[in-house]
Design a protein around this motif. Structure first.
Motif, short mmCIF file in Angstrom:
data_model
loop_
_atom_site.label_atom_id
_atom_site.label_comp_id
_atom_site.label_asym_id
_atom_site.label_seq_id
_atom_site.Cartn_x
_atom_site.Cartn_y
_atom_site.Cartn_z
N LEU A 94 -0.78 5.72 3.43
CA LEU A 94 -1.98 5.05 3.93
C LEU A 94 -1.64 4.28 5.21
O LEU A 94 -0.89 3.33 5.18
N ILE A 95 -2.19 4.72 6.31
CA ILE A 95 -1.93 4.01 7.57
C ILE A 95 -3.24 3.42 8.07
O ILE A 95 -4.07 4.12 8.63
N PRO A 96 -3.47 2.11 7.78
CA PRO A 96 -4.72 1.52 8.22
C PRO A 96 -4.70 1.22 9.73
O PRO A 96 -3.64 1.15 10.34
N ILE A 108 -4.39 -4.51 9.59
CA ILE A 108 -4.34 -5.28 8.35
C ILE A 108 -4.48 -6.76 8.69
O ILE A 108 -4.13 -7.19 9.79
N MET A 129 -10.27 -1.93 1.48
CA MET A 129 -9.30 -2.18 0.42
C MET A 129 -8.64 -3.53 0.65
O MET A 129 -8.42 -3.93 1.79
N PRO A 145 0.84 -1.19 0.00
CA PRO A 145 0.00 0.00 0.00
C PRO A 145 0.88 1.25 0.00
O PRO A 145 2.06 1.17 0.36
#
Lengths: 152, 280, 107
Positions: free
Chosen positions: A51-53, A56, A114, A47
């Motif tokens: 973008l820091i989800p 994951i 995503m 990614p």
């Protein structure tokens, strides 16, 4: 004589049921693809750095779909003349899309929006006589990213 | 960076052609291919096989039935059949080296056949159903005609060559499904050859019977018999799946021949010799 | 334990690499499933029994890989891959492998 009758019955049954199952499967695939459109599938390996989800997680989906007698017969005739084996195209297409949909369903359950680094693995554990494909197995997997603003 | 999943149009990875169309094309192509193979190779095998000297055919056949049975009654029947066959053979323009040997088999099978080397096999099942000598003569003349036309060796050669060719193709296709299609189509074509041979043998046989007796009365009796037997078996396959033409068709063919050559269809029937009046 | 087939975890740092961990399982279908599959091979359609089989295999191979990872003291497995192979007719191998790592604490 009996052999030929059985053969024709199998062909007709295979054609009828195969068509029926295929059209209803495609209908369901299209419907669910619309439903899961919110989840983006990205085949890149990582990614973007910005973008820091929140979380994951590996998600996967698999399916085994078998081809009907009629299509297998067509494919075996195709072996003589060569060319595009049309009867297996839809089998593989259905299997891949179904596996991806199941993976998406798993991602949706996590609240992800995503899925990165999607891989598709195709195998054939079940082989019919003389190595004709009886069924195709697809495993789709990737890493789902759950964003911060959503509840898991 | 922006991410989006636009919709991809349907049917790019899948051919939208109707499967029945593909089916028709493939099956049609396959059948045409087999027909071509069987016809060309069959014809080749036939022209080669008829060039094989008869003496060589006799060698392949070996000593079929040289062990004349110990049973004196059976040996007597065999002698009687042999002399009738030789009488008929005189009218059939056999090449000098071609010798007919008739064998009698004490079995219920309703059949008679000719095999390699000029051997003709007659079963008790058929003999005991013969109403008179004329009918029996028709049967024997038919089998002798097969020998004269070299049908046994032609069938053998054709079977080997066509079988090899079909095996080569199905070996390539590598599937038991197409095997069955090739097998049946090949068999059906081979059977059509066989029916042509039967018709030719009928034509020669009725000529021999007409020459031997001066009329063709009784010659059709054997087909009436077969018609009756076929009627007893309701599951009879249609003509294109049988090795012999329809009995009624063969009967008509004989009548046609008789008409064509002005052979009298009326005449005195010769009764069967005492020895040949067998029963179980 | 975090499992991912990404090579990095966004927002977190790998403190230590602990090498390859793997999990493999070979499963055979049973006769009942075979018979159903034989029928389905006439009509076409999904072979539900085999799908379940594949599901179970996947979970088991992942579980075994995690067991290895736990044993080496990792708290995540990255760059996970699956491969399938058919060892014999009717038996399926599902093999999962990845890199065991120690990640820094969650930010």
């Amino acid at each position: 004589m009996i052999d030929i009758i059985i053969f024709i019955i199998l062909l007709v049954l295979g054609y009828g049921f195969g068509r029926l199952l295929e059209t209803s499967h495609y209908r369901s695939i299209l419907r669910r693809e619309q439903a899961f459109r919110g989840i983006l599938l990205i085949a890149t390996r990582t990614p973007p750095p910005d973008l820091i989800p929140r979380k994951i997680q590996l998600v996967a989906g698999n399916v085994v779909i078998s081809v009907d007698y009629f299509k297998r017969f067509l494919a075996s005739l195709r072996n003589i003349f060569g060319g595009r084996v049309q009867s297996y195209e839809s089998l593989l297409d259905r299997a891949r899309r179904e596996a991806i949909l199941r993976m998406k369903a798993e991602a949706r359950a996590l609240g992800a929006d995503m899925v990165f680094n999607i891989k598709l693995e195709t195998a054939s554990i079940y082989k019919g006589h003389k190595n004709t494909i009886g069924a195709v197995e697809v495993l789709a997997y990737g890493t789902a990213c759950v964003p911060h603003n959503r509840e898991a | 960076m922006e991410y989006e999943n636009p919709e991809i149009p349907e049917g790019i990875n899948v051919s939208r052609e109707h499967p029945l169309k593909e089916f028709a094309v493939l099956v049609g192509g396959t059948v045409a291919l087999i027909l071509a193979i069987v016809l060309i190779l069959g014809w080749l095998a036939e022209s080669i096989a008829t060039r094989i000297p008869f003496s060589y055919e006799q060698e392949i056949a070996g000593d079929i039935g040289h062990d004349v049975s110990d049973n004196p009654a059976q040996a007597a029947i065999e002698r009687e059949l042999q002399s009738l066959a030789e009488g008929l053979a005189k009218h059939m323009q056999l090449p000098p080296e071609m010798r007919i040997r008739v064998h009698y088999v004490d079995d219920d099978t309703v059949n008679a056949f000719a095999t390699l080397g000029g051997h003709v096999i007659m079963f008790r099942g058929l003999l005991e159903k013969m109403p008179n000598e004329n009918a029996l003569a028709m049967v024997l003349a038919h089998e002798i005609a097969h020998v004269r036309h070299r049908d046994p060796i032609v069938s053998l050669g054709r079977g080997v060559v066509v079988g090899l060719a079909l095996a080569a193709i199905t070996g390539v296709s590598g599937s038991n499904l197409s095997d069955s299609v090739f097998g049946s189509a090949g068999t059906l074509t081979a059977l059509s050859f066989s029916r042509n041979q039967e018709r030719a043998a009928d034509t020669s046989a009725v000529a021999a019977v007409a020459a031997h007796y001066g009329h063709v009365n009784g010659a059709t009796a054997v087909f009436d018999l077969f018609s009756r037997l076929e009627a007893e078996h309701p599951l009879k396959p249609p003509e294109f799946m049988a090795s012999h033409p329809n009995s009624s068709g063969r009967r008509d063919g004989i009548a046609e021949q008789a008409d064509l050559h002005d052979w009298p269809t009326e005449g005195i029937l010769t009764p069967l010799p005492q020895v040949l009046q067998v029963s179980e | 334990m975090l499992i991912s087939n990404l090579e990095i975890v966004p927002g977190r740092q790998v403190l230590k690499h602990l090498g390859l961990v793997q999990g493999s399982t070979v499963r055979a279908k049973h006769v009942g499933r075979d018979i159903m599959a034989g029928l389905k091979n006439i009509f076409g359609g999904e072979l539900v029994g085999y799908t379940e089989l594949l599901n179970e295999s996947r979970e088991e191979s992942l579980g075994r890989m995690l067991e290895q990872a736990r044993a080496v003291g990792a708290n995540a497995v990255l760059n996970v891959r699956f491969t399938t192979s058919s060892v014999a007719q009717g038996a399926a191998e599902l093999f999962a492998y990845g890199t065991a790592v120690i990640l820094d604490d969650e930010a």
